[in-house]
Design an enzyme around this catalytic site. Structure first.
Site, PDB file in Angstrom:
ATOM      1  N   ASP A 135       0.842  -1.201   0.000  1.00  0.00           N
ATOM      2  CA  ASP A 135       0.000   0.000   0.000  1.00  0.00           C
ATOM      3  C   ASP A 135       0.878   1.251   0.000  1.00  0.00           C
ATOM      4  O   ASP A 135       2.031   1.194   0.444  1.00  0.00           O
ATOM      5  CB  ASP A 135      -0.882   0.033   1.261  1.00  0.00           C
ATOM      6  CG  ASP A 135      -1.870  -1.121   1.289  1.00  0.00           C
ATOM      7  OD1 ASP A 135      -2.174  -1.676   0.217  1.00  0.00           O
ATOM      8  OD2 ASP A 135      -2.324  -1.459   2.396  1.00  0.00           O
TER       9      ASP A 135
HETATM   10  N1  URA Z   1      -1.297  -5.896   3.919  1.00  0.00           N
HETATM   11  C1  URA Z   1      -1.786  -4.628   3.932  1.00  0.00           C
HETATM   12  O1  URA Z   1      -2.816  -4.367   4.520  1.00  0.00           O
HETATM   13  N2  URA Z   1      -1.071  -3.695   3.279  1.00  0.00           N
HETATM   14  C2  URA Z   1       0.101  -3.927   2.628  1.00  0.00           C
HETATM   15  O2  URA Z   1       0.703  -3.011   2.075  1.00  0.00           O
HETATM   16  C3  URA Z   1       0.581  -5.243   2.640  1.00  0.00           C
HETATM   17  C4  URA Z   1      -0.143  -6.216   3.288  1.00  0.00           C
END
Ligand code: URA
Length: 241
Positions: free
Chosen positions: A107
């Site tokens: 993310d």
């Molecule tokens: N899980 C999440 O919620 N975000 C990420 O970036 C990776 C795994």
């Protein structure tokens, strides 16, 4: 030993531009090979341990590129970003030109270990849910993390888009609000949604490991580094068939 290839093809394969542009770089005296000025784009060169210097910068030749990047927050793992700049804007332009892709996405606000490559088979192998590759995330939660929450994560939680539960395969509590959690799948916002499902909230998320590969401690945020055969061996040992 690999067959020697022309300098023009070498430069093109490494992402320095079109064939024509690569020839022009050579004719403009902007390319050195193993320290010596090159003037013939057709010159055949052995690629083992080759270092070309283009416009004053040394470049190791890599037939396929595999890099590890310590992702900073507020960058999207996409070439076509929506709200934040792209992680690719933090990498040298030849990487973008030769088509490097993130090996699974983080993310925009997640930090840490991101593998990037132009080897499609490698990307597929590392991201396939069937391969059971563990990914370790260091979660800083907004609220205290309880043993009940940890048990729930280990026993499996059901997320709203899929009746099949997803599990933490390991949890190690580091402090009252910090947990290292391993997961093998890569569902959308998986860690954040798992934490929400057990009644907590992710304030910060940082990835530290993929399979047996641990982020090098001296790789600071925003820095990248080549992965070499030993690193790749470590990664491929993580893959179950
Ligand atoms: N899980 C999440 O919620 N975000 C990420 O970036 C990776 C795994």
């Amino acid at each position: 030993m690999a067959k020697p290839i022309s300098l023009e093809k070498i430069l093109f394969s490494q992402g320095f531009g079109t064939r024509r542009y690569c020839c022009d770089l050579v004719y403009s005296d902007l390319v050195k090979v193993n320290g010596a000025l090159a003037n013939d784009p057709e010159q055949r060169i052995a690629t083992e341990n080759l270092v070309v210097n283009v416009e004053g910068k040394d470049w190791e030749y890599h037939e396929k590129a595999y890099i590890v990047f310590n992702k900073p927050p507020n960058f999207e793992c996409s070439h076509k970003t929506k709200h934040h700049p792209s992680v690719y804007s933090l990498l040298p332009s030849p990487f973008v030109e030769r088509g490097l892709q993130c090996v699974g996405r983080l993310d925009y606000d997640t930090t840490g270990l991101l593998l990037i490559s132009d080897d499609g088979q490698f990307i597929h192998k590392m991201t396939s849910p069937k391969k059971n590759i563990g990914k370790v995330y260091e979660i800083t939660a907004s609220d205290l993390i309880t043993q009940t929450q940890i048990d729930h994560l280990l026993n499996g939680v059901v997320l709203d888009d899929d009746p099949k539960p997803c599990y933490a395969t390991a949890c190690q509590q580091i402090s009252e609000k910090v947990l290292a959690m391993t997961i093998v799948e890569g569902r959308y916002h998986q860690v954040k949604r798992m934490m929400a499902a057990v009644g907590n909230h992710v304030a910060k998320l940082h990835r530290t490991e993929v399979g047996a590969y641990v982020m090098p401690h001296d790789l600071t945020e925003g820095q990248w580094r080549w992965l070499y055969p030993d690193d790749l061996k470590q990664l491929s040992q993580s893959v179950t068939t």
